[in-house]
Design a protein around this motif. Structure first.
Motif, short mmCIF file in Angstrom:
data_model
loop_
_atom_site.label_atom_id
_atom_site.label_comp_id
_atom_site.label_asym_id
_atom_site.label_seq_id
_atom_site.Cartn_x
_atom_site.Cartn_y
_atom_site.Cartn_z
N SER A 133 -3.57 3.88 -7.82
CA SER A 133 -3.80 2.44 -7.81
C SER A 133 -4.29 1.76 -9.00
CB SER A 133 -4.38 1.90 -6.70
OG SER A 133 -4.83 0.59 -6.34
N GLN A 134 -3.96 0.61 -9.47
CA GLN A 134 -4.86 -0.26 -10.39
C GLN A 134 -5.12 -1.59 -9.72
OE1 GLN A 134 -5.39 1.02 -13.56
NE2 GLN A 134 -4.63 2.75 -12.65
N GLY A 135 -5.25 -1.66 -8.38
CA GLY A 135 -5.68 -2.96 -7.81
C GLY A 135 -7.10 -2.71 -7.29
N ARG A 180 -13.03 2.65 -7.26
CA ARG A 180 -11.79 3.21 -7.11
C ARG A 180 -11.64 4.85 -7.74
NH1 ARG A 180 -8.10 -0.90 -10.26
NH2 ARG A 180 -8.69 0.53 -11.86
N TYR A 201 -3.53 -9.10 -8.62
CA TYR A 201 -4.61 -8.08 -8.76
C TYR A 201 -4.78 -7.59 -10.22
CZ TYR A 201 -3.41 -7.85 -3.62
OH TYR A 201 -3.62 -8.06 -2.39
N ASN A 210 1.55 -4.39 -4.83
CA ASN A 210 1.02 -4.39 -3.33
C ASN A 210 1.98 -3.83 -2.40
OD1 ASN A 210 -0.33 -5.04 -1.01
ND2 ASN A 210 -0.35 -7.19 -1.18
N GLY A 218 -0.43 -0.42 -5.64
CA GLY A 218 -1.56 -0.26 -6.84
C GLY A 218 -0.57 0.04 -8.00
N PRO A 249 -0.44 -5.36 -10.53
CA PRO A 249 -0.22 -4.34 -9.86
C PRO A 249 0.40 -4.25 -8.36
CG PRO A 249 -2.44 -4.30 -10.96
CD PRO A 249 -1.88 -5.54 -10.91
N ARG A 255 -3.44 1.38 3.56
CA ARG A 255 -3.98 0.60 2.34
C ARG A 255 -5.62 0.15 2.94
NH1 ARG A 255 -1.93 -5.10 1.16
NH2 ARG A 255 -3.69 -5.54 2.50
N ASN A 301 -7.79 -6.95 1.36
CA ASN A 301 -7.89 -6.95 -0.15
C ASN A 301 -8.85 -8.20 -0.70
OD1 ASN A 301 -6.51 -4.79 -0.12
ND2 ASN A 301 -4.52 -5.65 -1.00
#
Length: 555
Positions: free
Chosen positions: A279-281, A262, A174, A143, A146, A141, A320, A14
């Motif tokens: 996911s929001q990451g 994303r 994140y 891990n 997310g 978010p 991921r 990441n």
């Protein structure tokens, strides 16, 4: 397993995938005369962080990455400085939390998630309400999924925390990619501890710098535990520059691009019927069934793409992926692995058992000219060496190995007599058996198919008639050079006007032809031999299965 020469694409940690921002390079050039003979002073950075978050300096502690922040909090729990009796850890979560809890032998409770990997908010609420003097750890978010829990849920938990003398750690590594953070909670409550980092959105993982935001009393405790010079002068300087206008503009552009990417990748995977988390990451998270998981992981390895997989049984077959700045390679990979436009199928040994026909004709031909017997092992060994997808050529080579020089024309004529038969005797072709089930054929025909075979055209047609298969056929008669050359696969792709292609076959030449055509190679190892499986992988197979009918579960 064969790996190609594509440049590496690091999507496992990441990190910022497009390299260091331009402003960082400029700052490094401008700060060549830093006072490195002096011990570092983190107070300047802490003042910048406080000003940026509209907090007091006493509410900030700069740390050596988020890892040190985690260790400081756990140490404070271990030695009783935070008056905490137990820790609640909802999973899945960042692995360093459980490792730290085990290392310091703290009393902790794992709260398992729902089946879709969302954290169990009801269980968290019940346990947190019933366990006073608890420390609840949340990543927002989360891990690796997310997931972004709502601010309403956090506010409810804070109400319990204030009643029960508990604390909530919210890891916001994140949060830049989610569009909001929890700074407002800190302004209204002394029960919350926020963790931030410069490693992700700012692209500064290498300087190992993060920070803690909390009430003054908590920061005082944690600062008392921390080493006095825990962050280097260079790291403090670069981290402090993150709040300048140029760095903030770069951050905004980068985050916007990652959020756009994303959305594109999540929509694409949904179209490909992959069950993906919301996911929001700066990463995406999904789970695949066994064979598809192995196919995806293997292909990423072949393409020099590093991804995050998990040893935790909870996350079995989960993946991921960090979202890169340029997603072209990922989009192409997803389409190829999960929904190929074209599947090229070898015929002999893949769709049809020819051990009692073609292989028997090889044995009979060699015996006819040399009066010597060859074994199935002799045939398989020669095939595995590559370049002998043509059984006439293979027969001639076996004869040469026995000391016999016979022209290819004579070998071919006699071979065909054994295989097809004569007006007086039946041919070995009558011994052939179909290997592929009707169900698998029906499933395969949902995708464009092509037979890519070393058979002559007439015999390829006989095979298709037996299979009741109506598709494009590329036989040895249709190409200048047969497998392992890419010509047959490229011709099938050109005729069908397709791009993303699989090649499914049972020998080395099939795998090498796929590699040469930049197709994904599926090897068939009907013998189950581990040695032959290794040979197919070394020849370029992405995945080796034991039965053509296993292809169905890959689609």
């Amino acid at each position: 397993m064969m790996q190609n020469n594509n440049p590496p694409l690091k999507l496992d940690f990441n990190e910022r995938s497009d390299g260091s921002p331009e402003w960082v390079k400029q700052k490094l050039a401008q700060n060549s005369e830093l006072p490195l003979w002096l011990y570092p002073d983190r107070s300047v950075l802490e003042k910048s962080i406080a000003r940026f978050n509209n907090l007091s300096t006493e509410q900030v502690l700069a740390t050596n990455g988020a890892d040190e922040a985690i260790q400081l909090i756990l140490l404070a729990c271990k030695f009783g400085y935070l008056n905490i009796d137990q820790v609640l850890l909802p999973t899945p979560t960042f692995s360093m939390y459980e490792k730290g809890l085990q290392q310091w032998q703290l009393n902790f409770t794992i709260i398992k998630p729902y089946v879709d990997f969302c954290i169990n908010q009801q269980q968290i609420t019940d346990d947190f309400q019933q366990m006073p003097r608890s420390l609840l750890i949340l990543v927002r978010p989360n891990n690796p999924t997310g997931e972004q829990v709502s601010s309403e849920f956090l506010q409810q938990l804070l109400t319990f925390a204030e009643i029960n003398n508990s604390l909530i750690v919210i890891d916001e590594a994140y949060s830049d990619f989610a569009g909001d953070n929890c700074t407002s909670l800190l302004r209204n409550s002394k029960q919350v501890i926020l963790l931030r980092t410069f490693s992700k959105a700012y692209g500064l993982a290498g300087i190992r710098t993060g920070y803690i935001l909390a009430a003054e009393t908590i920061i005082g405790i944690l600062a008392g535990i921390a080493m006095p010079f825990n962050v280097s002068t260079l790291s403090l300087t670069l981290a402090g520059s993150c709040f300048e206008k140029t760095a903030q503009q770069d951050l905004s552009r980068y985050v916007d691009k990652i959020k756009q990417n994303r959305e594109v990748l999540q929509n694409l995977l949904q179209q490909l019927t992959i069950n993906i988390s919301d996911s929001q990451g700066n990463f995406i998270f999904f789970t695949l069934k066994n064979k598809r998981y192995q196919l995806f992981v293997n292909y990423c390895q072949q393409q020099n793409i590093q991804i995050r997989t998990f040893n935790d049984p909870l996350l079995k077959n989960s993946i991921r992926l960090t979202i890169p700045f340029n997603i072209d390679r990922l989009e192409k990979l997803f389409r190829l692995v999960f929904k190929p436009d074209l599947i090229c199928l070898d015929m002999d040994g893949t769709l049809i058992d020819v051990s009692q026909s073609y292989d028997a004709a090889i044995k009979a031909t060699v015996n006819y000219f040399s009066n010597e017997d060859v074994s199935q092992a002799d045939i398989e060994q020669l095939r595995a060496s590559g370049g002998f997808n043509n059984d006439w050529v293979l027969s001639q080579q076996l004869l040469q190995q026995s000391g016999m020089e016979v022209t290819l024309a004579n070998v071919t004529e006699k071979f065909q007599q054994f295989y097809l038969g004569t007006t007086e005797t039946g041919g070995l072709i009558e011994n052939e058996k179909i290997l592929v089930s009707q169900q698998t054929l029906e499933q395969l025909q949902n995708t464009t198919l092509a037979i890519v075979t070393g058979r002559p055209g007439a015999e390829a047609k006989m095979g298709c008639d037996r299979l009741e298969l109506n598709c494009e056929v590329i036989s040895i008669d249709d190409v200048a050079i047969g497998k392992p050359d890419a010509e047959s696969i490229l011709k099938a792709r050109n005729i069908t006007r397709t791009e993303n292609c699989w090649m499914v076959g049972d020998n080395v030449d099939d795998m090498q032809a796929a590699v040469n055509a930049q197709a994904l190679a599926i090897g068939i190892n009907s013998s189950g031999s581990l040695e032959y499986e290794k040979i197919l992988y070394e020849a370029g197979a992405t995945l080796v299965i034991n039965d053509i009918n296993d292809v169905e579960i890959l689609l």
